[in-house]
Design an enzyme around this catalytic site. Sequence first.
Site, PDB file in Angstrom:
ATOM      1  N   ARG A 121       5.567  -1.470  -4.085  1.00 38.95           N
ATOM      2  CA  ARG A 121       4.781  -2.222  -3.084  1.00 38.95           C
ATOM      3  C   ARG A 121       4.046  -1.318  -2.090  1.00 38.95           C
ATOM      4  O   ARG A 121       4.671  -0.687  -1.232  1.00 38.95           O
ATOM      5  CB  ARG A 121       5.712  -3.174  -2.344  1.00 38.95           C
ATOM      6  CG  ARG A 121       5.029  -4.418  -1.783  1.00 38.95           C
ATOM      7  CD  ARG A 121       6.050  -5.399  -1.310  1.00 38.95           C
ATOM      8  NE  ARG A 121       5.471  -6.712  -1.049  1.00 38.95           N
ATOM      9  CZ  ARG A 121       6.191  -7.807  -0.831  1.00 38.95           C
ATOM     10  NH1 ARG A 121       7.502  -7.746  -0.839  1.00 38.95           N
ATOM     11  NH2 ARG A 121       5.614  -8.962  -0.614  1.00 38.95           N
ATOM     12  N   GLU A 130       0.938  -6.813  -1.341  1.00 41.35           N
ATOM     13  CA  GLU A 130       1.397  -5.543  -0.772  1.00 41.35           C
ATOM     14  C   GLU A 130       1.085  -5.343   0.712  1.00 41.35           C
ATOM     15  O   GLU A 130       1.906  -4.770   1.431  1.00 41.35           O
ATOM     16  CB  GLU A 130       0.800  -4.369  -1.559  1.00 41.35           C
ATOM     17  CG  GLU A 130       1.318  -4.256  -2.973  1.00 41.35           C
ATOM     18  CD  GLU A 130       0.460  -3.297  -3.781  1.00 41.35           C
ATOM     19  OE1 GLU A 130      -0.699  -3.654  -4.087  1.00 41.35           O
ATOM     20  OE2 GLU A 130       0.933  -2.202  -4.099  1.00 41.35           O
ATOM     21  N   ARG A 146      -3.735   6.922  -3.808  1.00 40.05           N
ATOM     22  CA  ARG A 146      -3.728   5.773  -2.890  1.00 40.05           C
ATOM     23  C   ARG A 146      -3.164   6.180  -1.525  1.00 40.05           C
ATOM     24  O   ARG A 146      -3.616   5.682  -0.491  1.00 40.05           O
ATOM     25  CB  ARG A 146      -2.960   4.580  -3.469  1.00 40.05           C
ATOM     26  CG  ARG A 146      -3.173   3.292  -2.670  1.00 40.05           C
ATOM     27  CD  ARG A 146      -2.555   2.066  -3.325  1.00 40.05           C
ATOM     28  NE  ARG A 146      -3.435   1.431  -4.283  1.00 40.05           N
ATOM     29  CZ  ARG A 146      -4.360   0.500  -3.977  1.00 40.05           C
ATOM     30  NH1 ARG A 146      -4.508   0.100  -2.717  1.00 40.05           N
ATOM     31  NH2 ARG A 146      -5.113  -0.018  -4.910  1.00 40.05           N
TER      32      ARG A 146
END
Length: 834
Positions: free
Chosen positions: A396, A775, A364
Amino acid sequence: MRTLTDIASKAPSSQASGAEPDVSEDSARAREELRGRIKGSGPLARDTEASSSRGAAGRSQAHESAIKHVTGRAAYIDDLRAPTDALHVALGLSPVAHGRLTRLGLEEVKALPGVVDVIAIADVPGHTDIGPVFPGDPIFVEDEISYVGQVLFAVAAESHRTAREAIRLAVVEIDEQPACLDPVAAAQRGEFVRPTHVQQSGDWEQALASAAHVVEGEQFVGGQEHFYLEGQACLVQPTEDEGVIVHTSNQHPSETQKLVAEVLGIPFHAVTVEVRRMGGGFGGKETQASPWACIGALITRRTGRTTRVRLPRADDMRATGKRHPFHNRYRLGIDDKGVILGGELTLIGDCGYSPDLSDAIVDRAMFHSDNAYSLGEARVTGHRARTHTASNTAFRGFGGPQGMMVIEAAMDDIARRIGEDPLTIRKRNLYRPGRQMTHYGQQVDQIALLHELIEQLETSSEYWARRRAITEFNAESPIVKRGLALTPVKFGISFTAKHLNQAGALLHVYTDGSVMINHGGTEMGQGLHTKICQVVAQELGLDTEEVRITATRTDKVPNTSPTAASSGADLNGQAARDASRKLKARLFDFAHEHLYRDQGLDREEMRLEAGHLIAGHGESERRIPWGELVQAAYLNRISLSEKGFYATPLIHYDRNTGQGRPFYYYAFGAAAAEVSVDTLTGEYQVDRVDILHDVGDSLNPAIDIGQVEGGFIQGMGWLTSEELKWNDAGRLISDGPATYKIPTYGDLPPVFNVKLMEGHPNSMASIYRSKAVGEPPFMLGMAVWSALRDALASMTDYAEAPRLDTPATPERVLLAAETLRARYTPWPLVEEEG
Ligand code: MTE
Ligand code: HPA
Ligand code: MOS
């Protein structure tokens, strides 16, 4: 009637052109409004009572537990009643970061009066590895020790105090070995918890070779402690067969069910996991709530007694993983306008000792190393370094923030190189028509929204007027320097592990017409349960208050995904809607058959609205109250219960090629932050923040604004004051609130204008065209960091932006200022007269 959006946006923006803001008045007003909202007596409370003409979804409504939260009646794990003979657990943690356990003497521990059970690795009947995705996390140390805080054994006693006393009686002998705490050194040695992954688009070497300029740099981005207010905790009860019921503060009940069953060596159906709510999770309870449940379950099964496990804050901070620190490098070719042509990004994530979720987290980070900008022809490499600390985990943003930091650093550096304002450079590099493809092969949708959002914020924050005022101010002010930055956020929504993008729901209607919904998501303060109630109320034409949500339980909705990746409302909202629509169709069929057919009313025209089933229009309209409809259906033996399911369509990603469409859509946002820095001490303050954030068509603007405010503040804390410190032996020395500084109420910017973008529904078919909000706002905090660099750059007349690793504590800011002063400022600081 005002909504929360109005309140947030009406905060005064008095200091248009460099006049000193009246800080005290602004902040007093902001605080007063906040207080009103918390009490439920402010505009929010009024809005809740508003007519339901728009339906339940999309309206600002108070959190389903708001009153309980503030009156102390919301039950957290430690508030649950247990039998008087419940056992209390304390953990024996490794004092050493790396080595071999050569002796674990527990005789004296067992002998202490009040101690009921003591367990270590040999006492585990089933699986001993509780790694969530990949193996590598032993429930107790077998022989290899990998970090300070790793669990060696557990003690169960009649009281918590006795359990803790007993811990100290253990004889622990360790053959200590050197610890590696440096992810860069680990990467150089090839010490990885998972293989390196690469994403590449086009010929990045050619792009670099042909570029007018090459900019390069490196940065260290710090980790972050979750600091959920409720620490890791669970309460385990025995069942009458061989099973257990686990009450836990937990984002992933199904995974805990699986691991508890495997550790005990019993079928999954013998384990029920229940989560009513968490006092915060933030990713820290996605995988790392499970070990404590497994330990509690072991003790419960061995003793037949209810068991409490509750980690004291210092144990919690030592034993559990944090946000991954990253070391990032970039080398980018740009044209003479500062537009990126291509280049190379290298990210090293510090994973700690085991894989945990690090593969997905570093992925990510790679997916977000472009943030909102086209990288052109680029190669992005992500390493997963192994170090001797707790296993770093979800937090987060899930690696996204760490990835974005590299390109935001580059934006500032490019601006200084080209001699243009950083905002100009950022805007030039945004994804735009013709440059819409990410380095992993997904087209960025809704780019018009991204551009419009930034332009709106540019105007509402009075960016250019303030820029002029700040430049003038800095020219006259040798010590205090002000800085301004406007940074965007683009965040991909979906779990990147495709199979997790599914959800289930269970809907019951009782014969009095009251409705109960259960779904796979967990409540951690983010307002998920409120939103799900709104969805069901919307579908059934009821008020939200008529829909009750029950605790998340593995025996109600099975095989659930973690509540994570900001997808809780997207996935479970769709599942709840699916259940509602199926039930509604059945009720319509029934009503058509038994109640309306003889009146010639059309089945297709039936609807549930304002507490009624309504059929037909005008003259021929017929209404039946919801309660009567339900009664009639029951008497006619129509099932009033339904389950729902949802799986996100379209998404895929091929890790072999590093290409695909991992995200169903993107959420966007932008923040403008102004800071002032005392360059002689490094101390600084955030003077004003303006935020515009995209949530599509909001499900609940009040809750979404809260998520944006909280996310921003948490992101700002990560980049400024929250500093994790380990000593050379690998012991975490910032292990409590006295040494680890999270933002407090007083750190709210005195001017804090938060607005949701309007008029842009999600372009994808999400639940009522809303967008995930959990997030993305976290990364708005980057504006503060960039503003600090801007203030420092003024010391060089904007020729150079200093490297500023994070957290940018006053100490780091001071060091950067000193370096610049030595190079750029002739002494004395203040020019002498004449
Ligand atoms: N908000 C509160 N109050 N408490 C939390 O623990 N966790 C965040 C975010 N907002 C969190 C929060 C994280 S990490 C995620 S992934 C999302 O909420 C999860 O919830 P959602 O998917 O329902 O938005
Ligand atoms: N985000 C958050 N949690 C996750 C993810 C993700 O993409 N994948 C697996 N767990
Ligand atoms: Mo959030 S880090 O995906 O739990």
